[in-house]
Design an enzyme around this catalytic site. Structure first.
Site, mmCIF file in Angstrom:
data_model
loop_
_atom_site.group_PDB
_atom_site.id
_atom_site.type_symbol
_atom_site.label_atom_id
_atom_site.label_comp_id
_atom_site.label_asym_id
_atom_site.label_seq_id
_atom_site.Cartn_x
_atom_site.Cartn_y
_atom_site.Cartn_z
ATOM 1 N N SER A 184 0.812 -1.219 0.000
ATOM 2 C CA SER A 184 0.000 0.000 0.000
ATOM 3 C C SER A 184 0.841 1.263 0.000
ATOM 4 C CB SER A 184 -0.943 0.001 1.205
ATOM 5 O OG SER A 184 -1.794 -1.121 1.181
ATOM 6 N N HIS A 231 1.094 4.539 4.434
ATOM 7 C CA HIS A 231 0.398 5.210 3.344
ATOM 8 C C HIS A 231 0.889 6.649 3.175
ATOM 9 C CE1 HIS A 231 -3.317 2.312 3.390
ATOM 10 N NE2 HIS A 231 -2.150 1.683 3.335
#
Length: 281
Positions: A184, A231
């Site tokens: 991610s 992230h």
């Protein structure tokens, strides 16, 4: 009496024509019609070899397969996923762990204990089908456009550094015993790079802004199960690197592009070093 001028390739043939590029005398047999005058065969051959190949906005070479690196990355992720399904202990060996057991105990595993490879291996590690499915679909949708625009080497560097940037911030901010895994962070880096590229090309930014905002909202809404640090770290890293890549002046393109990558690499090293100091005291 003037000395006769002969073709440099055929010394027995007189001529009054010279190559428009090298100025050597050439006979009718050696004359190759060019946009301006005639050129010799050697200059024509050299011109074909040195002709510039089409380049993208970031200096990438136009290639026949715009998904090659993306497919390789997806293949590596899938291979690691299948290996994990066959041997669950791989998660313990490859996941991002700061230090375990955490202080005040003496750590035997983790980045703070010298296992720096976990910063990278965690980027290719998935445990659940829905997790890898979502990440690989995102990579398949976002990756090829960047691969074409940046070129394969730049695109791969962007992906890896974005993943490392996410891992580094996660390692610094999360607790010593926290575990993180997944692509991610690298995917968010690609999202940031897509924003920069679309802005550079004067495209409508609303779709990519909406995607980034929605993903961030979902990330923080599920912060108990999603590593928001990875992230955010990946997003910032990818955005900075992409800015250096697509805004580099043509005359110093390679210097600026790879200099930006090197600078972000040093920042990642500094963040990891700060994390090690924080955990080990």
């Amino acid at each position: 009496m003037d000395q006769a001028v002969c073709c440099y390739r055929h010394p027995d043939r007189e001529t009054g024509v010279r190559c428009a590029r090298c100025n050597r005398p050439i006979c009718p047999e050696c004359m190759v019609s060019a946009s301006v005058g005639f050129q010799c065969p050697e200059c024509i051959s050299a011109g074909h070899q040195s002709a510039a190949r089409p380049r993208t906005v970031a200096g990438g070479t136009v290639v026949a397969n715009p998904r090659l690196v993306t497919m390789i990355l997806i293949g590596i992720n899938l291979a690691v996923f299948l290996a994990v399904q066959a041997n669950k202990t791989l998660v313990e060996d490859l996941a991002l762990v700061g230090a375990w057991p955490p202080p005040p105990f003496h750590a035997t595993i983790g980045v703070a204990d010298g296992q720096y490879y976990r910063l990278l291996t965690a980027v290719f590690l998935h445990q659940q089908l829905i997790h890898i499915g979502f990440n690989m679909l995102s990579l398949w949708w976002i990756g090829p456009g960047l691969e074409v625009a940046l070129g394969r080497a730049r695109y791969l560097t962007l992906y890896l550094l974005s993943g490392l940037g996410g891992s580094a911030l996660s390692f610094l901010v999360a607790g010593a015993g926290s575990t993180s895994l997944g692509a991610s962070g690298a995917i968010f880096g690609l999202l940031g790079a897509t924003f920069v590229l679309m802005r550079r090309l004067n495209y409508d930014l609303r779709p990519i802004v909406a995607i980034i905002v929605l993903n961030l909202l979902f990330t923080f809404a599920q912060s108990q199960t999603i590593d928001w640090r990875a992230h955010v770290g990946g997003l910032v890293t990818g955005t900075v690197i992409a800015y250096g890549m697509v805004h580099a002046p043509r005359q110093r393109r390679a210097l600026v592009q790879w200099g930006t990558c090197a600078a972000m690499g040093l920042v990642i090293v500094a963040v990891v070093a700060a994390g090690v100091i924080r955990i080990n005291g």
